[in-house]
Design a protein around this motif. Structure first.
Motif: not given
Length: 81
Positions: A10-13, A22
């Motif tokens: 899971k990557l956070k923008l 990102v």
């Protein structure tokens, strides 16, 4: 032997000025063998989006050049003299 696909990350923008970026975890950077300031290339594939540290256009050009060099080895050897 059973195939186990890699687990999804899971990557956070995040907002960066007027853009969106990102955050890539260290293990992703290590897998890609990139660091701050390096270029990454995003390409669309039949399976989704691919993120690579190598320019796919450059790879395609080098593959074509290698094929030409292999096919015309004798001519190139004469020209090199």
């Amino acid at each position: 032997m059973n195939y186990h696909p890699p687990k999804a990350k899971k990557l956070k923008l995040v907002k960066i000025g007027n853009s969106v970026g990102v955050v890539l975890p260290r293990e992703v950077l290590a897998t890609l063998r990139v660091d701050l300031g390096d270029d990454l290339y995003v390409t669309e594939t039949p399976h989704g989006i691919a993120l690579r540290a190598i320019d796919p256009d450059f790879v395609e050009a080098m593959t074509a050049a290698e094929e030409i060099m292999r096919e015309d080895r004798d001519i190139l050897a004469v020209l090199a003299k």
